[in-house]
Design a protein around this motif. Structure first.
Motif, short mmCIF file in Angstrom:
data_model
loop_
_atom_site.label_atom_id
_atom_site.label_comp_id
_atom_site.label_asym_id
_atom_site.label_seq_id
_atom_site.Cartn_x
_atom_site.Cartn_y
_atom_site.Cartn_z
N HIS A 50 41.39 35.47 27.49
CA HIS A 50 40.69 35.97 28.30
C HIS A 50 40.86 37.34 28.45
O HIS A 50 39.61 38.04 28.57
CB HIS A 50 41.20 35.21 29.77
CG HIS A 50 40.63 35.66 30.95
ND1 HIS A 50 39.12 35.52 31.17
CD2 HIS A 50 40.86 36.54 31.81
CE1 HIS A 50 38.79 36.35 32.14
NE2 HIS A 50 39.95 36.80 32.78
N TRP A 51 42.06 37.86 28.36
CA TRP A 51 42.28 39.24 28.44
C TRP A 51 41.50 40.26 27.33
O TRP A 51 40.97 41.32 27.60
CB TRP A 51 43.60 39.63 28.53
CG TRP A 51 44.46 39.44 27.31
CD1 TRP A 51 45.17 38.35 26.95
CD2 TRP A 51 44.48 40.53 26.06
NE1 TRP A 51 45.66 38.70 25.79
CE2 TRP A 51 45.37 40.07 25.29
CE3 TRP A 51 43.97 41.68 25.89
CZ2 TRP A 51 45.87 40.57 24.11
CZ3 TRP A 51 44.45 42.36 24.68
CH2 TRP A 51 45.16 41.71 23.90
N SER A 106 37.91 40.36 28.17
CA SER A 106 37.44 41.25 29.28
C SER A 106 37.69 42.70 28.53
O SER A 106 36.79 43.71 29.00
CB SER A 106 38.67 41.25 30.37
OG SER A 106 38.66 39.81 30.87
N ARG A 129 34.35 45.37 28.29
CA ARG A 129 34.28 46.74 28.90
C ARG A 129 33.93 47.53 27.77
O ARG A 129 33.20 48.56 28.07
CB ARG A 129 35.68 46.95 29.51
CG ARG A 129 36.11 46.58 30.99
CD ARG A 129 37.16 46.95 31.55
NE ARG A 129 38.33 46.86 30.98
CZ ARG A 129 39.34 46.01 30.83
NH1 ARG A 129 38.93 45.04 31.93
NH2 ARG A 129 40.29 45.79 30.29
N PRO A 136 30.97 38.56 36.12
CA PRO A 136 31.27 36.96 35.82
C PRO A 136 30.72 35.83 36.39
O PRO A 136 30.91 34.76 36.14
CB PRO A 136 32.80 37.13 36.37
CG PRO A 136 33.13 38.55 36.57
CD PRO A 136 32.15 39.26 36.92
#
Length: 214
Positions: free
Chosen positions: A2-3, A6, A10, A61
């Motif tokens: 997940h990180w 993300s 970005r 999201p």
């Protein structure tokens, strides 16, 4: 995972801003946290990236692009970007291994029922012609019909300008150029409205936020 997704999201949005000078314009529509179907003109595989990246960070999201599985599942990198980074609803247009094509409208309706918003391209394919818009497929009408009245889902026209010149067909290296993403006034399916009437209104709504031709 997940990180990592993300961070990559970005990075992709930042690169898109650097390359295109991406500007979001909200004309008759505010960037509010409400359920919407953003429908746009389609000229590049990068279209949904610009729309998604033009939304405020808290709305991203909640908003799922709709894209072709045959393109976004072709490699591990594309799969990660489409499925994990953007949480796209990947539509299998070929029938897969069993040859059964799932109804895309039902899949999109399920996503709306779960509370997410969508980004769709009602032309159905990339427009590589000299026409401003291809005829709309009927899917956007059937999707509007499938929305419960109480959900009050808005259909928001979004015009992407200049991306086809940033990423010309057949070219590998993008050309830096200013792109605008214009969000127009939302519309809804009227009671007893015909398919032809809704498709015409939706198409006119999208053309109304396109830059005027000289």
């Amino acid at each position: 995972m997940h990180w990592m997704a993300s961070v990559v999201a970005r990075a992709i949005v930042g690169f898109a801003r650097l390359l295109t000078g991406m500007q979001a314009r909200w004309n008759g529509c505010l960037p509010l946290a409400r359920q919407r179907v953003y429908y746009a003109n389609h000229s590049s595989h990068g279209d949904f990236v610009l729309i998604w990246g033009s939304l405020p960070p808290d709305l991203r999201p909640l908003t799922r692009p709709v894209a072709g599985a045959d393109y976004w599942l072709k490699s591990g990198v594309r799969r990660f970007i489409g499925r994990d980074v953007f949480n796209a609803l990947l539509i299998d247009r070929t029938g897969g291994r069993d040859g059964v094509v799932q109804d895309p409208v039902s899949q999109m309706a399920d996503v709306l029922a779960a509370g997410s918003s969508l980004i769709i391209f009602p032309e159905g394919t990339r427009n590589t012609t000299d026409e401003r818009l291809l005829p709309f497929k009927s899917g956007i009408y059937h999707l509007a019909r499938s929305c419960p009245v109480e959900a009050d889902v808005e259909f928001v026209p979004v015009w992407i300008d200049n991306l086809n010149r940033v990423m010309p067909k057949g070219e590998i290296v993008p050309v830096p150029l200013l792109c605008t993403v214009t969000f127009g006034p939302p519309l809804r399916l009227e009671a007893e409205e015909s398919k032809e009437s809704f498709l015409a209104r939706a198409r006119d709504g999208l053309l109304s936020v396109a830059p005027q031709l000289d």
